[in-house]
Design an enzyme around this catalytic site. Structure first.
Site, PDB file in Angstrom:
ATOM      1  N   ASP A  28      -6.210  -0.499  11.817  1.00  0.00           N
ATOM      2  CA  ASP A  28      -5.929   0.408  12.935  1.00  0.00           C
ATOM      3  C   ASP A  28      -6.173   1.865  12.585  1.00  0.00           C
ATOM      4  O   ASP A  28      -5.593   2.768  13.202  1.00  0.00           O
ATOM      5  CB  ASP A  28      -4.485   0.223  13.401  1.00  0.00           C
ATOM      6  CG  ASP A  28      -3.467   0.438  12.273  1.00  0.00           C
ATOM      7  OD1 ASP A  28      -3.794   0.166  11.108  1.00  0.00           O
ATOM      8  OD2 ASP A  28      -2.332   0.850  12.565  1.00  0.00           O
ATOM      9  N   LYS A 146       2.387  -1.736  16.993  1.00  0.00           N
ATOM     10  CA  LYS A 146       2.876  -1.073  15.783  1.00  0.00           C
ATOM     11  C   LYS A 146       3.074   0.411  16.052  1.00  0.00           C
ATOM     12  O   LYS A 146       2.273   1.040  16.757  1.00  0.00           O
ATOM     13  CB  LYS A 146       1.904  -1.259  14.629  1.00  0.00           C
ATOM     14  CG  LYS A 146       2.514  -0.904  13.279  1.00  0.00           C
ATOM     15  CD  LYS A 146       1.485  -0.498  12.263  1.00  0.00           C
ATOM     16  CE  LYS A 146       0.995   0.909  12.520  1.00  0.00           C
ATOM     17  NZ  LYS A 146       0.239   1.481  11.394  1.00  0.00           N
ATOM     18  N   GLU A 188       8.108   0.374  11.887  1.00  0.00           N
ATOM     19  CA  GLU A 188       7.602   0.862  10.603  1.00  0.00           C
ATOM     20  C   GLU A 188       8.193   2.225  10.254  1.00  0.00           C
ATOM     21  O   GLU A 188       7.636   3.263  10.620  1.00  0.00           O
ATOM     22  CB  GLU A 188       6.070   0.952  10.607  1.00  0.00           C
ATOM     23  CG  GLU A 188       5.507   1.429   9.268  1.00  0.00           C
ATOM     24  CD  GLU A 188       3.992   1.516   9.242  1.00  0.00           C
ATOM     25  OE1 GLU A 188       3.446   1.912   8.200  1.00  0.00           O
ATOM     26  OE2 GLU A 188       3.354   1.191  10.264  1.00  0.00           O
ATOM     27  N   GLU A 190       8.185   4.361   7.446  1.00  0.00           N
ATOM     28  CA  GLU A 190       7.585   4.521   6.113  1.00  0.00           C
ATOM     29  C   GLU A 190       8.201   5.689   5.371  1.00  0.00           C
ATOM     30  O   GLU A 190       8.292   6.797   5.907  1.00  0.00           O
ATOM     31  CB  GLU A 190       6.069   4.722   6.203  1.00  0.00           C
ATOM     32  CG  GLU A 190       5.445   4.933   4.828  1.00  0.00           C
ATOM     33  CD  GLU A 190       3.933   5.015   4.826  1.00  0.00           C
ATOM     34  OE1 GLU A 190       3.355   5.194   3.735  1.00  0.00           O
ATOM     35  OE2 GLU A 190       3.329   4.916   5.912  1.00  0.00           O
ATOM     36  N   LYS A 230       8.217  -3.434   9.144  1.00  0.00           N
ATOM     37  CA  LYS A 230       7.180  -3.060   8.172  1.00  0.00           C
ATOM     38  C   LYS A 230       7.694  -1.892   7.345  1.00  0.00           C
ATOM     39  O   LYS A 230       7.467  -0.725   7.684  1.00  0.00           O
ATOM     40  CB  LYS A 230       5.877  -2.701   8.891  1.00  0.00           C
ATOM     41  CG  LYS A 230       4.741  -2.310   7.939  1.00  0.00           C
ATOM     42  CD  LYS A 230       3.432  -2.104   8.672  1.00  0.00           C
ATOM     43  CE  LYS A 230       2.327  -1.669   7.692  1.00  0.00           C
ATOM     44  NZ  LYS A 230       1.006  -1.551   8.350  1.00  0.00           N
ATOM     45  N   SER A 272       1.492  -1.118   2.098  1.00  0.00           N
ATOM     46  CA  SER A 272       1.042  -0.852   0.723  1.00  0.00           C
ATOM     47  C   SER A 272       1.233   0.612   0.334  1.00  0.00           C
ATOM     48  O   SER A 272       1.401   0.919  -0.846  1.00  0.00           O
ATOM     49  CB  SER A 272      -0.417  -1.269   0.540  1.00  0.00           C
ATOM     50  OG  SER A 272      -1.240  -0.692   1.536  1.00  0.00           O
ATOM     51  N   GLY A 273       1.173   1.520   1.290  1.00  0.00           N
ATOM     52  CA  GLY A 273       1.591   2.899   1.082  1.00  0.00           C
ATOM     53  C   GLY A 273       0.960   3.657  -0.058  1.00  0.00           C
ATOM     54  O   GLY A 273       1.595   4.493  -0.680  1.00  0.00           O
ATOM     55  N   GLY A 274      -0.288   3.383  -0.373  1.00  0.00           N
ATOM     56  CA  GLY A 274      -0.941   4.105  -1.458  1.00  0.00           C
ATOM     57  C   GLY A 274      -0.997   3.354  -2.768  1.00  0.00           C
ATOM     58  O   GLY A 274      -1.569   3.842  -3.750  1.00  0.00           O
ATOM     59  N   SER A 301       1.516  -6.278   5.321  1.00  0.00           N
ATOM     60  CA  SER A 301       0.718  -5.668   6.375  1.00  0.00           C
ATOM     61  C   SER A 301      -0.038  -4.529   5.713  1.00  0.00           C
ATOM     62  O   SER A 301       0.418  -3.386   5.691  1.00  0.00           O
ATOM     63  CB  SER A 301       1.609  -5.162   7.515  1.00  0.00           C
ATOM     64  OG  SER A 301       0.827  -4.531   8.505  1.00  0.00           O
ATOM     65  N   TYR A 360      -2.922   8.829   9.318  1.00  0.00           N
ATOM     66  CA  TYR A 360      -4.131   8.141   9.780  1.00  0.00           C
ATOM     67  C   TYR A 360      -4.153   8.049  11.297  1.00  0.00           C
ATOM     68  O   TYR A 360      -3.159   8.362  11.941  1.00  0.00           O
ATOM     69  CB  TYR A 360      -4.235   6.752   9.170  1.00  0.00           C
ATOM     70  CG  TYR A 360      -3.123   5.804   9.509  1.00  0.00           C
ATOM     71  CD1 TYR A 360      -3.270   4.856  10.514  1.00  0.00           C
ATOM     72  CD2 TYR A 360      -1.906   5.844   8.819  1.00  0.00           C
ATOM     73  CE1 TYR A 360      -2.249   3.971  10.824  1.00  0.00           C
ATOM     74  CE2 TYR A 360      -0.896   4.966   9.127  1.00  0.00           C
ATOM     75  CZ  TYR A 360      -1.069   4.037  10.123  1.00  0.00           C
ATOM     76  OH  TYR A 360      -0.048   3.163  10.415  1.00  0.00           O
TER      77      TYR A 360
END
Length: 360
Positions: A28, A146, A188, A190, A230, A272-274, A301, A360
């Site tokens: 996405d 999402k 999500e 994060e 997530k 995964s965040g980097g 994800s 993003y």
């Protein structure tokens, strides 16, 4: 329509996504972000190239062995595909559906600075018009959505109480809104890896954030059995002096989730965040090895951690090479979601994927 009219469908969709040994492909990226990915491999950021790349993902054979759903950008949801020779094909969404992969859609419209918050804090936009957009996405074939809220930890006191509450409420309003239109919400919150804080600090902040999120979901009447979480894995800041072992990541991540996430939530799908492709698989594997059975499906994800090698091998022209690289990382994470991935058993290009203040 109302949430009640979609209740059974929402629960069924969430359970389909939560299939054993599977997770989500997060494809996405906005047009600007995919442009950065293309620039790294020498490919122009044109609609033609975006269509070709997303068609590659959708036509990868046997992708459904490890991928239960795909998160799409709005452009992709409404695009037709092209084959390896450039000939037009069916809608991209139909290619995923033909493999039994559930299509989803990114519905937030990005973050903006949070007025009244500390420097660097943000809130997520996109509630205006969301109900109408969700109905249109459902009609096109999307079955989940999402929304990404972003929080950071800093010596200046981030995240503030205002930031945590604002982002929790935004996630809850989004979740209830899309459920009214038949879309399973992925929630999500994060927590960025930026900073030099230790893993104990991350765990304390993440517990606070998740407790606040689920309080807000409750206030808004969100149907938890038809929702997914997530989260970030519980990790120290990227610049922390001591790197965690997979066992430490598993210990703190599971403790955080057990203290905050209701068991009625069907799946927790880590971002995964980097993390590098291999790190994301190894840490997920450690989490699943540390708890069996878990009260939720513990899957993935991943965006960059599934696509980095794929992009490199595709390089704008090699569809087969890109698909084989994608399948390798999908297999790795499918195995990790069951706790039996062997580190290094699937190829990866090994590129570090961390970006400070990632958007993003």
């Amino acid at each position: 329509m109302t949430l009640e009219s979609f209740r059974d469908e929402l629960a069924a969709t969430a359970c389909t996504i939560a299939a054993q040994g599977k997770g989500l492909l997060a494809a996405d990226e906005s047009n600007g972000t995919i442009g950065k990915r293309f620039a790294a491999i020498g490919v122009d950021n044109s609609e033609e190239h975006r269509r070709a790349y997303r068609s590659l993902l959708a036509s990868t054979p046997d992708l459904d062995d490890a991928i239960s759903g795909v998160i799409l950008f709005e452009e992709t949801l409404f695009q037709d595909s092209v084959d390896a020779g450039g000939q037009p094909g069916p809608p991209i969404v139909e290619l995923f559906q033909s493999q039994g992969i559930v299509p989803g859609i990114k519905v937030d419209q990005g973050v903006e600075p949070l007025a009244g918050g500390l420097p660097g804090e943000s809130w997520c936009t996109g509630l205006k018009g969301l109900q109408e957009r969700a109905a249109r996405y459902y009609a096109r074939g999307a079955r989940f959505a999402k929304w990404r809220a972003v929080l950071k930890i800093s010596p200046e006191g981030c995240p503030s109480e205002l930031c945590v509450r604002e982002n929790a409420w935004g996630l809850a309003r989004y979740a209830r809104t899309v459920q009214e239109e038949g879309l399973v919400p992925i929630v999500e919150p994060e927590i960025l890896m930026d900073g030099d804080h230790d893993i104990e600090t991350t765990a304390a902040v993440q517990e606070w954030v998740l407790r606040t999120v689920y309080e807000a979901l409750s206030h808004n009447g969100v149907f938890l059995e038809g929702s997914l979480l997530k989260p970030s894995m519980t990790l120290p800041g990227k610049d922390c002096a001591s790197a965690p072992s997979p066992d430490q990541v598993a210990q703190f991540s599971l403790r955080t989730l057990e203290r905050t996430v209701p068991v009625s939530v069907p799946a927790i799908l880590f971002l995964s965040g980097g993390l590098s492709e291999e790190e994301a698989s190894v840490y997920l594997n450690g989490i699943n090895r540390a708890i069996s059975p878990a009260p939720w499906h513990l899957g993935f994800s991943y965006g960059r951690a599934l696509q980095q090698s794929c992009l490199k091998h595709w390089a704008g022209h090699d569809v087969h090479g890109g698909q084989q690289a994608l399948l390798a990382r999908a297999r790795a994470n499918g195995q990790a979601a069951q706790g039996f991935y062997v580190s290094g058993s699937e190829p990866s290009d090994g590129t570090p994927l961390y970006e400070a203040n990632y958007s993003y």
